[in-house]
Design a protein around this motif. Structure first.
Motif, mmCIF file in Angstrom:
data_model
loop_
_atom_site.group_PDB
_atom_site.id
_atom_site.type_symbol
_atom_site.label_atom_id
_atom_site.label_comp_id
_atom_site.label_asym_id
_atom_site.label_seq_id
_atom_site.Cartn_x
_atom_site.Cartn_y
_atom_site.Cartn_z
ATOM 1 N N MET A 175 -12.166 -30.364 32.019
ATOM 2 C CA MET A 175 -12.468 -31.751 31.763
ATOM 3 C C MET A 175 -13.388 -32.227 32.869
ATOM 4 N N SER A 176 -14.407 -32.952 32.487
ATOM 5 C CA SER A 176 -15.301 -33.545 33.485
ATOM 6 C C SER A 176 -15.892 -34.834 32.940
ATOM 7 N N ALA A 177 -16.244 -35.730 33.851
ATOM 8 C CA ALA A 177 -16.905 -36.974 33.478
ATOM 9 C C ALA A 177 -18.306 -36.653 32.967
ATOM 10 N N THR A 178 -18.778 -37.444 32.023
ATOM 11 C CA THR A 178 -20.154 -37.274 31.550
ATOM 12 C C THR A 178 -21.085 -38.092 32.429
ATOM 13 N N LYS A 179 -22.340 -37.859 32.268
ATOM 14 C CA LYS A 179 -23.354 -38.622 33.006
ATOM 15 C C LYS A 179 -23.691 -39.918 32.273
ATOM 16 N N PRO A 237 -15.844 -30.600 37.236
ATOM 17 C CA PRO A 237 -14.969 -30.055 36.196
ATOM 18 C C PRO A 237 -13.636 -29.566 36.766
ATOM 19 N N LYS A 238 -12.555 -29.946 36.069
ATOM 20 C CA LYS A 238 -11.210 -29.558 36.472
ATOM 21 C C LYS A 238 -10.415 -29.173 35.230
ATOM 22 N N GLY A 266 -3.264 -38.890 27.405
ATOM 23 C CA GLY A 266 -3.742 -40.055 26.654
ATOM 24 C C GLY A 266 -5.016 -40.627 27.249
ATOM 25 N N LEU A 267 -5.042 -40.739 28.570
ATOM 26 C CA LEU A 267 -6.247 -41.251 29.237
ATOM 27 C C LEU A 267 -7.423 -40.299 29.036
ATOM 28 N N LEU A 268 -7.194 -39.009 29.234
ATOM 29 C CA LEU A 268 -8.279 -38.037 29.085
ATOM 30 C C LEU A 268 -8.816 -38.019 27.660
ATOM 31 N N LYS A 269 -7.919 -38.122 26.678
ATOM 32 C CA LYS A 269 -8.353 -38.151 25.283
ATOM 33 C C LYS A 269 -9.185 -39.406 25.026
ATOM 34 N N GLY A 270 -8.735 -40.533 25.564
ATOM 35 C CA GLY A 270 -9.494 -41.772 25.401
ATOM 36 C C GLY A 270 -10.874 -41.697 26.031
ATOM 37 N N LEU A 271 -10.941 -41.118 27.229
ATOM 38 C CA LEU A 271 -12.241 -40.940 27.884
ATOM 39 C C LEU A 271 -13.148 -40.036 27.057
ATOM 40 N N ALA A 272 -12.597 -38.937 26.559
ATOM 41 C CA ALA A 272 -13.384 -37.995 25.753
ATOM 42 C C ALA A 272 -13.822 -38.640 24.437
ATOM 43 N N ASP A 273 -12.902 -39.342 23.763
ATOM 44 C CA ASP A 273 -13.219 -39.978 22.480
ATOM 45 C C ASP A 273 -14.307 -41.041 22.615
ATOM 46 N N ARG A 289 -15.819 -34.988 29.041
ATOM 47 C CA ARG A 289 -16.053 -33.841 28.163
ATOM 48 C C ARG A 289 -14.981 -32.788 28.423
ATOM 49 N N LEU A 290 -14.411 -32.260 27.359
ATOM 50 C CA LEU A 290 -13.463 -31.157 27.458
ATOM 51 C C LEU A 290 -14.228 -29.856 27.619
#
Length: 89
Positions: free
Chosen positions: A1-5, A43-44, A70-77, A82-83
């Protein structure tokens, strides 16, 4: 999982305000969410994120997994993270 730009973050109270630059929608994260956001700047694996939250906060492991996922899914959605070869259920 990592933050997008595609997200810009700034401190807001005890957490963060995130702007998705593609959609122009703002999101807010509390202190724990801000901690997780900092973690995913590189990425982690999701398991490592769970472990970091458990090490920092006094929380039940099952509750931690559910809330973090839940938070990670919300961020990705919402295009903010990004997963990488992982899935959230």
């Amino acid at each position: 999982m990592s933050a997008t730009k595609d997200a810009v973050a700034c401190e807001f109270g005890n957490g963060l305000a995130l702007l998705n630059v593609k959609s122009n929608i703002y999101y807010s994260l509390n202190g724990v969410g801000a901690f997780i956001w900092d973690l995913i700047q590189d990425p982690k694996p999701i398991l490592e994120i769970h472990q970091a939250v458990l090490a920092r906060y006094n929380v039940d492991p099952e509750r931690c997994k559910a809330d973090v996922d839940g938070l990670l899914k919300g961020l990705a959605d919402n295009g903010l993270a990004r997963l990488h070869h992982e899935e959230l259920v």
